[in-house]
Design a protein around this motif. Structure first.
Motif, PDB file in Angstrom:
ATOM      1  N   GLN A 204      63.868  20.404  -4.836  1.00 57.92           N
ATOM      2  CA  GLN A 204      63.197  21.582  -4.288  1.00 57.92           C
ATOM      3  C   GLN A 204      63.617  22.857  -5.012  1.00 57.92           C
ATOM      4  OE1 GLN A 204      65.458  19.751  -2.706  1.00 57.92           O
ATOM      5  NE2 GLN A 204      66.810  20.977  -1.387  1.00 57.92           N
ATOM      6  N   ALA A 205      64.732  22.805  -5.727  1.00 61.41           N
ATOM      7  CA  ALA A 205      65.183  23.958  -6.504  1.00 61.41           C
ATOM      8  C   ALA A 205      64.719  23.886  -7.953  1.00 61.41           C
ATOM      9  CB  ALA A 205      66.705  24.063  -6.457  1.00 61.41           C
ATOM     10  N   LEU A 206      64.077  22.777  -8.318  1.00 58.47           N
ATOM     11  CA  LEU A 206      63.642  22.567  -9.699  1.00 58.47           C
ATOM     12  C   LEU A 206      62.133  22.649  -9.871  1.00 58.47           C
ATOM     13  CD1 LEU A 206      65.910  19.490 -10.546  1.00 58.47           C
ATOM     14  CD2 LEU A 206      66.096  21.745 -11.615  1.00 58.47           C
ATOM     15  N   PHE A 207      61.405  21.893  -9.043  1.00 58.89           N
ATOM     16  CA  PHE A 207      59.978  21.701  -9.265  1.00 58.89           C
ATOM     17  C   PHE A 207      59.123  22.678  -8.458  1.00 58.89           C
ATOM     18  CE2 PHE A 207      61.867  17.540 -10.264  1.00 58.89           C
ATOM     19  CZ  PHE A 207      61.407  17.394 -11.557  1.00 58.89           C
ATOM     20  N   GLY A 208      58.079  23.197  -9.131  1.00 60.32           N
ATOM     21  CA  GLY A 208      57.235  24.212  -8.513  1.00 60.32           C
ATOM     22  C   GLY A 208      55.759  23.878  -8.511  1.00 60.32           C
ATOM     23  N   GLY A 209      55.403  22.630  -8.213  1.00 62.56           N
ATOM     24  CA  GLY A 209      53.993  22.277  -8.156  1.00 62.56           C
ATOM     25  C   GLY A 209      53.446  21.829  -9.502  1.00 62.56           C
ATOM     26  N   HIS A 210      52.147  21.549  -9.539  1.00 65.00           N
ATOM     27  CA  HIS A 210      51.539  20.942 -10.728  1.00 65.00           C
ATOM     28  C   HIS A 210      51.682  21.800 -11.981  1.00 65.00           C
ATOM     29  CE1 HIS A 210      48.223  23.641  -9.630  1.00 65.00           C
ATOM     30  NE2 HIS A 210      47.791  23.491 -10.857  1.00 65.00           N
ATOM     31  N   ASP A 211      51.674  23.134 -11.806  1.00 65.50           N
ATOM     32  CA  ASP A 211      51.818  24.020 -12.959  1.00 65.50           C
ATOM     33  C   ASP A 211      53.139  24.786 -12.941  1.00 65.50           C
ATOM     34  OD1 ASP A 211      51.319  25.678 -10.822  1.00 65.50           O
ATOM     35  OD2 ASP A 211      49.676  26.779 -11.777  1.00 65.50           O
ATOM     36  N   GLY A 212      54.002  24.453 -11.984  1.00 68.54           N
ATOM     37  CA  GLY A 212      55.294  25.125 -11.878  1.00 68.54           C
ATOM     38  C   GLY A 212      55.241  26.479 -11.198  1.00 68.54           C
ATOM     39  N   MET A 213      54.045  26.897 -10.732  1.00 70.66           N
ATOM     40  CA  MET A 213      53.901  28.237 -10.157  1.00 70.66           C
ATOM     41  C   MET A 213      53.675  28.212  -8.641  1.00 70.66           C
ATOM     42  SD  MET A 213      51.833  30.277 -13.162  1.00 70.66           S
ATOM     43  CE  MET A 213      52.177  31.871 -12.408  1.00 70.66           C
ATOM     44  N   GLY A 214      53.923  27.055  -8.036  1.00 72.03           N
ATOM     45  CA  GLY A 214      53.673  26.917  -6.607  1.00 72.03           C
ATOM     46  C   GLY A 214      54.567  27.761  -5.732  1.00 72.03           C
ATOM     47  N   VAL A 215      55.733  28.116  -6.220  1.00 70.65           N
ATOM     48  CA  VAL A 215      56.634  29.035  -5.515  1.00 70.65           C
ATOM     49  C   VAL A 215      56.631  30.390  -6.215  1.00 70.65           C
ATOM     50  CG1 VAL A 215      59.020  29.489  -4.812  1.00 70.65           C
ATOM     51  CG2 VAL A 215      58.099  27.161  -4.676  1.00 70.65           C
ATOM     52  N   LEU A 216      56.650  30.357  -7.520  1.00 67.74           N
ATOM     53  CA  LEU A 216      56.722  31.577  -8.329  1.00 67.74           C
ATOM     54  C   LEU A 216      55.588  32.553  -8.016  1.00 67.74           C
ATOM     55  CD1 LEU A 216      57.977  33.132 -10.748  1.00 67.74           C
ATOM     56  CD2 LEU A 216      56.510  31.748 -12.244  1.00 67.74           C
ATOM     57  N   LEU A 217      54.349  32.078  -8.007  1.00 64.48           N
ATOM     58  CA  LEU A 217      53.214  32.963  -7.786  1.00 64.48           C
ATOM     59  C   LEU A 217      53.196  33.547  -6.372  1.00 64.48           C
ATOM     60  CD1 LEU A 217      50.656  34.318  -8.769  1.00 64.48           C
ATOM     61  CD2 LEU A 217      49.394  32.210  -8.248  1.00 64.48           C
ATOM     62  N   PRO A 218      53.357  32.742  -5.306  1.00 69.54           N
ATOM     63  CA  PRO A 218      53.405  33.337  -3.967  1.00 69.54           C
ATOM     64  C   PRO A 218      54.543  34.350  -3.806  1.00 69.54           C
ATOM     65  CG  PRO A 218      53.038  30.984  -3.802  1.00 69.54           C
ATOM     66  CD  PRO A 218      53.342  31.269  -5.250  1.00 69.54           C
ATOM     67  N   LEU A 219      55.692  34.066  -4.423  1.00 69.13           N
ATOM     68  CA  LEU A 219      56.812  35.003  -4.352  1.00 69.13           C
ATOM     69  C   LEU A 219      56.451  36.311  -5.041  1.00 69.13           C
ATOM     70  CD1 LEU A 219      59.749  35.718  -3.703  1.00 69.13           C
ATOM     71  CD2 LEU A 219      60.420  34.562  -5.829  1.00 69.13           C
ATOM     72  N   PHE A 220      55.847  36.214  -6.208  1.00 71.84           N
ATOM     73  CA  PHE A 220      55.425  37.398  -6.960  1.00 71.84           C
ATOM     74  C   PHE A 220      54.416  38.221  -6.156  1.00 71.84           C
ATOM     75  CE2 PHE A 220      52.584  39.423 -10.083  1.00 71.84           C
ATOM     76  CZ  PHE A 220      53.494  40.158 -10.820  1.00 71.84           C
ATOM     77  N   LEU A 221      53.451  37.560  -5.554  1.00 71.86           N
ATOM     78  CA  LEU A 221      52.420  38.260  -4.777  1.00 71.86           C
ATOM     79  C   LEU A 221      53.002  38.883  -3.513  1.00 71.86           C
ATOM     80  CD1 LEU A 221      49.427  35.785  -5.180  1.00 71.86           C
ATOM     81  CD2 LEU A 221      49.793  37.974  -6.350  1.00 71.86           C
ATOM     82  N   GLU A 222      53.913  38.178  -2.845  1.00 68.37           N
ATOM     83  CA  GLU A 222      54.552  38.741  -1.659  1.00 68.37           C
ATOM     84  C   GLU A 222      55.360  39.974  -2.028  1.00 68.37           C
ATOM     85  OE1 GLU A 222      56.756  36.276   0.990  1.00 68.37           O
ATOM     86  OE2 GLU A 222      55.233  34.687   1.042  1.00 68.37           O
ATOM     87  N   ALA A 223      56.054  39.910  -3.161  1.00 66.70           N
ATOM     88  CA  ALA A 223      56.830  41.067  -3.609  1.00 66.70           C
ATOM     89  C   ALA A 223      55.918  42.253  -3.913  1.00 66.70           C
ATOM     90  CB  ALA A 223      57.647  40.696  -4.842  1.00 66.70           C
ATOM     91  N   LYS A 224      54.813  41.976  -4.583  1.00 64.74           N
ATOM     92  CA  LYS A 224      53.871  43.030  -4.944  1.00 64.74           C
ATOM     93  C   LYS A 224      53.279  43.697  -3.707  1.00 64.74           C
ATOM     94  CE  LYS A 224      49.672  43.781  -7.703  1.00 64.74           C
ATOM     95  NZ  LYS A 224      48.635  43.121  -8.548  1.00 64.74           N
ATOM     96  N   GLN A 225      53.049  42.903  -2.666  1.00 65.89           N
ATOM     97  CA  GLN A 225      52.401  43.408  -1.461  1.00 65.89           C
ATOM     98  C   GLN A 225      53.371  43.980  -0.437  1.00 65.89           C
ATOM     99  OE1 GLN A 225      50.274  39.891  -0.278  1.00 65.89           O
ATOM    100  NE2 GLN A 225      48.936  39.938  -2.075  1.00 65.89           N
TER     101      GLN A 225
END
Length: 264
Positions: A220-241
């Protein structure tokens, strides 16, 4: 058994065997190399052989020794937390460069790994936030290097326990608030400006990893979905908002950082 016999019979690489002996004897590796005729006690020999057995099964040295050096400091680790990596030291450097010099943009920190630093608001943060803290190495190092307070979050109760212990070890427990929760959910009610610093899981699902990593470190600390952005993108968007997040420093793949830059 002499040290040189133990090293020769270990079945490990010279480096791994020497590191294990040094840790067992609480000596520097240079001492081990200079004292190979020294006798090990029966207990020391048994402990060394047990450690070698674990390492031959590809268990990471950091888990066997229960510690890993990061940014010149030792941190306790176990299989509940990701082993700190040199690339993440680059995340610390990038965050500090922003906090002291206002430096932003994309910084390469390892092969195909980058840190994206970006701000949305021209404010000075009152505190720092580390999402997915794991061992706590990011929050603790930032607290020590910058003198700032931090909030560190993780979904794992076990990881937070390790992080708290490390914060006490390094004398910053009073400046770090540890909270269990996902992404920025624990900061919903925050009303003071903060800066996000995070090494989220960003490896695409199914990517082949070294056996040491794949079989022992928390997925769970390594893999982020099919493109690796399954956690990264939501985190980025939450931070932006988030109305009080002034910006972020995120470790990820270089290609992922380019995708994030397209939606800034």
């Amino acid at each position: 058994m002499r040290i040189k016999d133990a090293l020769r019979q270990s079945g490990l690489s010279s480096l791994d065997a020497e590191v294990l002996v040094a840790a067992l004897l609480q000596k520097e590796r240079s001492w081990v190399l200079a004292q190979t005729d020294t006798d090990l006690t029966n207990e020391q020999s048994s402990l060394f052989q047990a450690c070698c057995t674990r390492r031959r099964k590809h268990e990471p040295l950091a888990y066997i020794l229960r510690q890993k050096e990061f940014y010149g400091r030792r941190f306790s680790v176990n299989p509940h937390v990701l082993i700190p990596r040199p690339a993440t030291e680059g995340l610390i450097d990038a965050a500090c460069a922003f906090l002291t010099e206002g430096e932003q943009g994309l910084r390469e920190v390892d092969t195909h790994i980058a840190v994206l630093v970006h701000t949305w608001r021209n404010e000075s943060p009152d505190f720092l936030v580390d999402v997915g803290t794991g061992s706590g190495c990011i929050a603790i190092t930032l607290a020590l290097e910058t003198g700032r307070s931090c909030t560190a979050t993780d979904t794992s109760r076990e990881a937070l326990g390790i992080a708290r212990s490390n914060a006490q070890l390094h004398g910053v427990a009073e400046r770090i608030t540890f909270v269990q929760g996902s992404l920025l959910a624990p900061l919903t009610h925050v009303t003071a400006p903060f800066f996000l610093v995070s090494n989220p899981p960003y490896i695409p699902d199914g990517e082949k990893l070294m056996q040491d990593v794949a079989e022992y470190e928390p997925h769970q600390a390594l893999f982020g979905g099919h493109d690796g952005m399954g956690v990264l993108l939501p985190l980025f968007l939450e931070a932006k908002q988030h109305p009080f997040c002034v910006g972020c420093a995120l470790e990820c793949r270089s290609g992922q950082a380019q995708k994030l830059m397209q939606i800034l």
